[in-house]
Design a protein around this motif. Structure first.
Motif, PDB file in Angstrom:
ATOM      1  N   LEU A 112      26.460  60.043  43.813  1.00 55.77           N
ATOM      2  CA  LEU A 112      26.796  58.624  43.953  1.00 55.77           C
ATOM      3  C   LEU A 112      27.524  58.109  42.715  1.00 55.77           C
ATOM      4  CD1 LEU A 112      23.538  57.319  45.655  1.00 55.77           C
ATOM      5  CD2 LEU A 112      25.795  57.547  46.704  1.00 55.77           C
ATOM      6  N   ILE A 113      27.137  58.611  41.548  1.00 51.90           N
ATOM      7  CA  ILE A 113      27.841  58.232  40.316  1.00 51.90           C
ATOM      8  C   ILE A 113      29.285  58.728  40.365  1.00 51.90           C
ATOM      9  CG2 ILE A 113      27.947  58.635  37.832  1.00 51.90           C
ATOM     10  CD1 ILE A 113      24.885  58.673  37.840  1.00 51.90           C
ATOM     11  N   ALA A 114      29.471  59.965  40.842  1.00 51.12           N
ATOM     12  CA  ALA A 114      30.830  60.495  40.975  1.00 51.12           C
ATOM     13  C   ALA A 114      31.650  59.636  41.943  1.00 51.12           C
ATOM     14  CB  ALA A 114      30.775  61.935  41.465  1.00 51.12           C
ATOM     15  N   TRP A 115      31.027  59.192  43.010  1.00 51.61           N
ATOM     16  CA  TRP A 115      31.705  58.316  43.970  1.00 51.61           C
ATOM     17  C   TRP A 115      32.109  57.008  43.291  1.00 51.61           C
ATOM     18  CZ3 TRP A 115      29.085  56.226  49.064  1.00 51.61           C
ATOM     19  CH2 TRP A 115      30.064  55.607  49.846  1.00 51.61           C
ATOM     20  N   ASP A 116      31.207  56.463  42.496  1.00 54.78           N
ATOM     21  CA  ASP A 116      31.501  55.216  41.803  1.00 54.78           C
ATOM     22  C   ASP A 116      32.650  55.394  40.821  1.00 54.78           C
ATOM     23  OD1 ASP A 116      30.615  52.384  41.291  1.00 54.78           O
ATOM     24  OD2 ASP A 116      30.434  53.192  39.267  1.00 54.78           O
ATOM     25  N   TRP A 117      32.705  56.526  40.114  1.00 58.04           N
ATOM     26  CA  TRP A 117      33.815  56.781  39.196  1.00 58.04           C
ATOM     27  C   TRP A 117      35.126  56.942  39.960  1.00 58.04           C
ATOM     28  CZ3 TRP A 117      30.846  60.761  35.671  1.00 58.04           C
ATOM     29  CH2 TRP A 117      30.029  60.035  34.794  1.00 58.04           C
ATOM     30  N   ARG A 118      35.044  57.506  41.143  1.00 56.59           N
ATOM     31  CA  ARG A 118      36.250  57.594  41.972  1.00 56.59           C
ATOM     32  C   ARG A 118      36.768  56.199  42.300  1.00 56.59           C
ATOM     33  NH1 ARG A 118      37.142  56.832  47.315  1.00 56.59           N
ATOM     34  NH2 ARG A 118      38.959  57.890  48.240  1.00 56.59           N
ATOM     35  N   LEU A 119      35.868  55.288  42.652  1.00 58.21           N
ATOM     36  CA  LEU A 119      36.288  53.921  42.961  1.00 58.21           C
ATOM     37  C   LEU A 119      36.825  53.210  41.720  1.00 58.21           C
ATOM     38  CD1 LEU A 119      33.414  52.811  45.367  1.00 58.21           C
ATOM     39  CD2 LEU A 119      35.689  53.645  45.956  1.00 58.21           C
ATOM     40  N   ASP A 120      36.334  53.587  40.541  1.00 59.72           N
ATOM     41  CA  ASP A 120      36.845  52.984  39.312  1.00 59.72           C
ATOM     42  C   ASP A 120      38.329  53.274  39.109  1.00 59.72           C
ATOM     43  OD1 ASP A 120      34.463  51.836  38.703  1.00 59.72           O
ATOM     44  OD2 ASP A 120      33.840  53.346  37.242  1.00 59.72           O
ATOM     45  N   ARG A 121      38.799  54.395  39.634  1.00 62.60           N
ATOM     46  CA  ARG A 121      40.230  54.701  39.526  1.00 62.60           C
ATOM     47  C   ARG A 121      41.054  53.621  40.204  1.00 62.60           C
ATOM     48  NH1 ARG A 121      40.705  59.828  42.735  1.00 62.60           N
ATOM     49  NH2 ARG A 121      42.920  59.645  42.178  1.00 62.60           N
ATOM     50  N   PHE A 122      40.609  53.188  41.361  1.00 56.63           N
ATOM     51  CA  PHE A 122      41.353  52.157  42.081  1.00 56.63           C
ATOM     52  C   PHE A 122      41.167  50.792  41.440  1.00 56.63           C
ATOM     53  CE2 PHE A 122      39.967  55.416  45.191  1.00 56.63           C
ATOM     54  CZ  PHE A 122      41.197  56.004  45.402  1.00 56.63           C
ATOM     55  N   SER A 123      40.015  50.591  40.789  1.00 54.78           N
ATOM     56  CA  SER A 123      39.805  49.324  40.086  1.00 54.78           C
ATOM     57  C   SER A 123      40.779  49.172  38.930  1.00 54.78           C
ATOM     58  CB  SER A 123      38.368  49.243  39.558  1.00 54.78           C
ATOM     59  OG  SER A 123      37.446  49.195  40.611  1.00 54.78           O
ATOM     60  N   LEU A 124      41.194  50.278  38.340  1.00 53.28           N
ATOM     61  CA  LEU A 124      42.173  50.190  37.262  1.00 53.28           C
ATOM     62  C   LEU A 124      43.477  49.570  37.755  1.00 53.28           C
ATOM     63  CD1 LEU A 124      41.845  53.570  35.316  1.00 53.28           C
ATOM     64  CD2 LEU A 124      41.049  51.312  34.634  1.00 53.28           C
ATOM     65  N   LEU A 125      43.855  49.903  38.975  1.00 49.84           N
ATOM     66  CA  LEU A 125      45.105  49.367  39.503  1.00 49.84           C
ATOM     67  C   LEU A 125      44.969  47.919  39.944  1.00 49.84           C
ATOM     68  CD1 LEU A 125      45.804  52.440  39.517  1.00 49.84           C
ATOM     69  CD2 LEU A 125      47.162  51.979  41.553  1.00 49.84           C
ATOM     70  N   THR A 126      43.774  47.501  40.311  1.00 46.33           N
ATOM     71  CA  THR A 126      43.588  46.115  40.743  1.00 46.33           C
ATOM     72  C   THR A 126      43.210  45.194  39.589  1.00 46.33           C
ATOM     73  OG1 THR A 126      41.287  46.610  41.335  1.00 46.33           O
ATOM     74  CG2 THR A 126      42.942  46.774  43.069  1.00 46.33           C
ATOM     75  N   GLU A 127      42.306  45.650  38.725  1.00 43.52           N
ATOM     76  CA  GLU A 127      41.809  44.798  37.646  1.00 43.52           C
ATOM     77  C   GLU A 127      42.369  45.183  36.284  1.00 43.52           C
ATOM     78  OE1 GLU A 127      40.045  42.183  38.021  1.00 43.52           O
ATOM     79  OE2 GLU A 127      39.336  42.367  40.083  1.00 43.52           O
ATOM     80  N   GLY A 128      42.768  46.447  36.124  1.00 43.16           N
ATOM     81  CA  GLY A 128      43.203  46.912  34.816  1.00 43.16           C
ATOM     82  C   GLY A 128      42.030  47.375  33.981  1.00 43.16           C
ATOM     83  N   GLY A 129      42.325  48.022  32.862  1.00 46.53           N
ATOM     84  CA  GLY A 129      41.291  48.489  31.949  1.00 46.53           C
ATOM     85  C   GLY A 129      41.343  47.731  30.642  1.00 46.53           C
TER      86      GLY A 129
END
Length: 821
Positions: A211-228
């Motif tokens: 589940l943590i790996a899944w969450d990190w996968r979703l973080d990739r897309f958050s970078l494009l929407t929210e930025g880092g």
């Protein structure tokens, strides 16, 4: 007579509570169906019920199977379970049968699944995820179709969050149950954990890592929407070179690496290699939260600002491009491509209003002996711009009582400085208004015409269920009068529209339309998405958004409750998806009645969001920012609807705001155009103007004419910005606004072609003969204005300000009816 035992009473109370909850649920479902059936949207209701049911069953099944598998594993570890009992004062232990333990595990899993099924899954998210239309456009970094972000990603985030909470709850429950058994206990040598428990917890740990790996996968897309974040202390703003070159690849590595770690972790715990498992868990923690904090500091370089700016330039350009697409900036019409609407100078007196909505409302309330104005509607036509005001019925009047009507000239003023009524404009008003903003939840009415969009209230079943839904038993004792009684529910305009389009977002502006003896409410609907990549974030309708597109206009008939959703002519992919899913829900604008096609109001909310996007992502040569609606207006006048102006003889209304650069220069004008050609238009400015100078010159002209700060109760209205053939005109009204009297219009200041002018009306300020300015000014008011102008000339003479002196002298001439030669 048999007396119920304590356990029997508890079961009776539990059954009664369950029956009440079930009845309440059924009443809500029936009332919702009856509402949609009355409006002819049964397909929407059925789709919502089916989608909710299937998604709830899916969640229930997943939670039940996962929870039961783990609880049954705990039950398998228990050889025998002895429970102390006392019978007749004798203490002994009784072994619990294994079958009962299995039943308890089943019941525990069932209860947990039942609790999780109460989680509010937005059915529109689920429906769009499995029925959305592709955009046909891709992000440049992960090469995903944009529909993935807008339609699928919200659904995936929903399930990721639910399953993560489920895993946490099950782990805590399993650990607590094992701690209550001999499988986990403290011994002199330390904590004893049986092999069964160790292996079980190891598998759960592996699932948690997945589940943590899944969450990190979703973080990739958050970078494009929210930025880092580029440093330890920065908050995410936009997608940058650091996100692209460092963080994005890093998240790919650790998300895929976590999959292998999950398998190795479970294997290590299974084999009893606790140190290996501990090292893996530690490495996972360091690679995740710790490195996300330290990584920006580790890779930060010392490049100059010029180098950094050059490196970030392509990313800023991409963000500007996606921001323009996300908010429809590219749909703004310019004079270079299409003929845009303008206000002709010769028609300004007829098509531009000089009264602010707050002033009209307050004046009418005082003139009509304190009755509250409920509706103010702008209306254009061959006769020019007018305002229709509806006053509330008496407080003790029943629902549907008549609202008196007044029609006032938007550009006229009488001898007292009050709004000028249009001849024959005081009509009978509008009766039987059942739907309005802030209305009571329901009203029991008779459908004498057979046109009300409301559930029937005739049979005993209908009355009981609808009264239960409204939680008002007194409805059962109410005798409906007249034929075909109906219970008008969801009488608030926004609630009513929201029930028919729950997948769209309602705009903030609610515009009334009055047609003969009928009242309509117009509400704009938008597609709003939070998960759209690379676009700047904005706040729209109290929601965080990265994507806003105009989708439809809802027209609500206030007297019948009928709602019609008119889709835009060129919908975006999300709106096209909903139109394909519900083909009968939306109506083409071409099928609207002729008067309504011309009366569609300007889309003010779209203009505001497009203006904000244009200010952030417009051409570098433009460099604009948007302005608030009520620039320079006093607090008394900065509320309410915008002041629309009329564009053509047909009656199309419009509203505009000025675009101002970071250097305070007015660079253009954005206009929201209503009617048949509803759109947003951009106009250029003929000459260089500074916004603060515009405001100062309007105020100075008013002060010189004695209608500004010299008045005892001075108030200034909003600045209207009008597109003209020669550029842009600025109009601002000034009022004498006593606290206990009706406001009076003191005059109007106009700045056009670089010249400020003042007059009692717009026509007088522009020097247009034949303007309907009303009878001459009364003697008392004439003396007050002449005295104010004399004081203004005196002050200008002492200050040596010959320009202000000349303006006041010219204003005095206009006051006396002397035309300049």
């Amino acid at each position: 007579m048999r007396v119920l035992s304590r356990r029997g009473i508890l079961w009776l109370l539990a059954g009664l509570a369950l029956a009440l909850l079930g009845g309440r649920w059924f009443a809500g479902v029936y009332a919702d169906w009856a509402f949609h059936h009355a409006l002819g949207t049964d397909a929407l209701w059925l789709s919502a019920i089916v989608t909710k049911t299937l998604s709830t069953l899916a969640l229930f099944a997943v939670v039940f199977l996962f929870a039961f598998a783990n609880l049954f594993a705990v039950r398998q570890s228990i050889v025998t379970l002895a429970v102390p009992r006392n019978v007749g004062g004798v203490d002994f232990t009784e072994a619990v049968p294994p079958r009962r333990l299995t039943v308890l595990a089943f019941i525990g899993a069932f209860v947990l699944a039942l609790l999780f099924s109460l989680v509010d899954q937005d059915w529109t998210v689920v429906r769009l995820a499995f029925g959305g239309e592709r955009f046909g456009e891709f992000d440049p970094y992960l090469d995903r179709d944009l529909s993935f972000y807008v339609q699928w990603l919200p659904f995936e985030r929903l399930w990721n969050g639910v399953l993560s909470v489920l895993a946490l709850v099950v782990v805590v429950a399993v650990a607590a149950l094992y701690a209550a058994t001999p499988s986990v206990k403290w011994e002199p040598g330390g904590l004893y954990v049986s092999a069964w428990v160790r292996r079980h917890l190891g598998i759960l740990g592996g699932i948690a890592i997945l589940l943590i790996a899944w969450d990190w996968r979703l973080d990739r897309f958050s970078l494009l929407t929210e930025g880092g974040a580029t440093t330890l202390f920065d908050s995410p703003t936009a997608f940058t070179a650091y996100d692209h070159r460092v963080l994005l690849p890093y998240l790919v590595v650790i998300s895929f690496g976590a999959l292998a770690v999950a398998l190795v972790f479970a294997w290590a715990v299974w084999r009893g290699l606790i140190r290996v498992a501990f090292l893996l868990a530690t490495a996972l923690f360091v690679a995740g939260p710790v490195m996300r904090v330290l990584l920006p500091a580790l890779v930060t370089d010392e490049s100059s600002e010029t180098v950094v700016s050059e490196r970030e330039r392509p990313y800023r350009a991409t963000q500007q491009l996606f921001t323009r697409r996300a908010y429809g900036v590219d749909l703004i019409v310019s004079p270079e491509t299409t003929a845009v609407g303008i206000v002709e100078a010769t028609q300004m007196t007829r098509r531009v209003g000089i009264w602010d909505p707050a002033a009209l409302t307050r004046s009418t309330s005082f003139e009509r002996r304190g009755t509250a104005v409920k509706v103010l509607a702008w209306e254009g036509g061959a006769g020019g711009l007018s305002a229709t005001l509806l006053r509330a019925a008496a407080v003790d009047a029943p629902p549907g009582a008549r609202w008196p009507l007044d029609r006032l000239s938007a550009g006229g003023v009488d001898v007292r400085g009050a709004p000028q009524a249009i001849p024959g404009g005081t009509g009978q008003g509008v009766a039987n208004i059942l739907v309005e903003p802030g209305a009571a939840p329901y009203a029991l009415v008779a459908d004498t015409t057979g046109r009300l969009a409301a559930p029937l209230f005739e049979t005993s079943f209908q009355r009981v269920v609808l009264a239960w839904d409204q939680q008002n038993p007194r409805l059962l004792a109410t005798e409906p009068g007249g034929m075909r009684p109906r219970l008008m529910i969801r009488r608030d305009v926004r609630e009513r529209v929201g029930a028919l389009a729950p997948f769209l977002t309602l705009g903030n502006t609610l515009t009334p339309l009055v047609r003969a003896d009928s009242l309509y409410w117009s509400v704009e609907l938008f597609v709003v998405a939070r998960e759209y990549p690379l676009a700047e974030r904005m706040t729209f309708a109290d929601r965080r958004a990265h994507y806003v597109r105009h989708a439809a206009t809802a027209i609500v008939q206030a007297q019948t409750g009928q709602v019609t959703l008119y889709a835009v002519e060129h919908p975006d992919p999300v709106m096209r998806s909903w139109m394909r899913i519900y083909p009968t829900l939306f109506t083409p604008r071409s099928r609207a009645s002729s008067w309504l096609q011309g009366a569609f109001p300007p889309v003010v909310d779209l203009l505001m969001v497009q203006g904000a996007a244009l200010g952030r992502a417009g051409p570098d040569t433009l460099g604009v920012r948007t302005l608030a609606r009520a620039d320079d207006a006093d607090a008394d006048l900065a509320v309410g609807l915008p002041t629309f102006f009329q564009l053509d003889s047909v009656g199309a209304l419009a509203w505009g705001i000025a675009l101002v650069s970071s250097g305070d220069e007015v660079t253009g004008l954005l206009t929201a155009r209503g009617g048949r050609e509803a759109r947003t238009e951009i106009h250029s400015v003929g000459s260089s103007l500074r916004w603060t100078v515009v405001l100062e010159r309007l105020q100075a002209a008013a002060d010189s004419a004695g209608i500004g700060i010299a008045l005892p109760h001075a108030r200034r209205g909003r600045v209207q910005v009008l597109p003209m053939r020669s550029g842009v005109a600025f109009v601002q009204s000034f009022y004498d606004w006593p606290s206990d009297e009706a406001p009076r219009l003191a005059g109007v200041a106009v700045l056009v072609d670089g010249r400020a002018r003042v007059g009692r009306t717009l026509g007088e300020a522009l020097g247009v003969r034949g303007d309907a300015a009303g009878p001459p000014v009364p003697a008392a008011l004439l003396r007050d204005r002449a005295a104010a102008l004399y004081d203004a000339m005196n002050a200008a003479l002492r200050a040596g300000d010959w320009r202000a002196y000349g303006d006041a002298w010219a204003a005095l001439g206009r006051l006396l009816g002397r035309q300049p030669r």
